[in-house]
Motif scaffolding. Sequence first.
Motif, PDB file in Angstrom:
ATOM      1  N   GLY A   1       0.798  -1.215   0.000  1.00 18.51           N
ATOM      2  CA  GLY A   1       0.000   0.000   0.000  1.00 18.51           C
ATOM      3  C   GLY A   1       0.827   1.259   0.000  1.00 18.51           C
ATOM      4  N   ALA A   2       2.093   1.165  -0.350  1.00 15.77           N
ATOM      5  CA  ALA A   2       2.943   2.343  -0.555  1.00 15.77           C
ATOM      6  C   ALA A   2       3.067   3.193   0.700  1.00 15.77           C
ATOM      7  CB  ALA A   2       2.431   3.190  -1.720  1.00 15.77           C
ATOM      8  N   GLN A   3       3.231   2.550   1.831  1.00 12.56           N
ATOM      9  CA  GLN A   3       3.509   3.256   3.071  1.00 12.56           C
ATOM     10  C   GLN A   3       2.517   4.359   3.362  1.00 12.56           C
ATOM     11  OE1 GLN A   3       6.565   2.520   1.140  1.00 12.56           O
ATOM     12  NE2 GLN A   3       6.557   0.696   2.433  1.00 12.56           N
ATOM     13  N   LYS A   4       1.255   4.045   3.464  1.00 14.69           N
ATOM     14  CA  LYS A   4       0.275   4.999   3.937  1.00 14.69           C
ATOM     15  C   LYS A   4      -0.739   4.258   4.787  1.00 14.69           C
ATOM     16  CE  LYS A   4      -2.794   4.616  -0.068  1.00 14.69           C
ATOM     17  NZ  LYS A   4      -3.109   5.187  -1.394  1.00 14.69           N
TER      18      LYS A   4
END
Lengths: 112, 116
Positions: free
Chosen positions: A96-99
């Motif tokens: 989740g792309a670090q969010k």
Amino acid sequence: SQQGEEDPQALSIQEGENATMNCSYKTSINNLQWYRQNSGRGLVHLILIRSNEREKHSGRLRVTLDTSKKSSSLLITASRAADTASYFCAIDIIQGAQKLVFGQGTRLTINP
Amino acid sequence: GAGVSQTPSNKVTEKGKYVELRCDPISGHTALYWYRQSLGQGPEFLIYFQGTGAADDSGLPNDRFFAVRPEGSVSTLKIQRTERGDSAVYLCASSLFPGGNTGELFFGEGSRLTVL
């Protein structure tokens, strides 16, 4: 939606009682976090539980995580009037792309 | 400072105007996030910076919204031609980049934007 869904939306209890809030989600996660918010302003991190953990404690807080059911619970023991706030779960989605994706929150009111 | 600082704390503007919201993260935090929160809702992700670059801007609602972080520290969220629906609390958060999973976020107190 991938976001966590809290249940109940609102909870009102007497001081000294325990408060339990639940969070469900739909996707695979790296970790799940709980945050507290007073008066609609900044959020404060309470606890982080990783996907390979089942239970975690911090003071009067106890968090459980069941990845098979995709659910988590936050228990506040011996509640105090100062615990009155909104509580949010937030999920860190795998890939989740670090969010963090937040749920709608539970509004907790502790009556003195 | 010790925490994440956001200015202004409150901003009232008229429909169609341009606004800038500033975020000063915790020193040394390489990751910076912008979220938007409407009344009674949870924070909604807008954009995430890793250093100077926007690693994920998938949450920006349209091209009226833009954010920069030119030196990898302070960030500015810019909203052009504001609309009444932009009224919300804009939250900034920073974190140490863990090199993998998303760790604890440290939030500022937010900037409450009201568009008349």
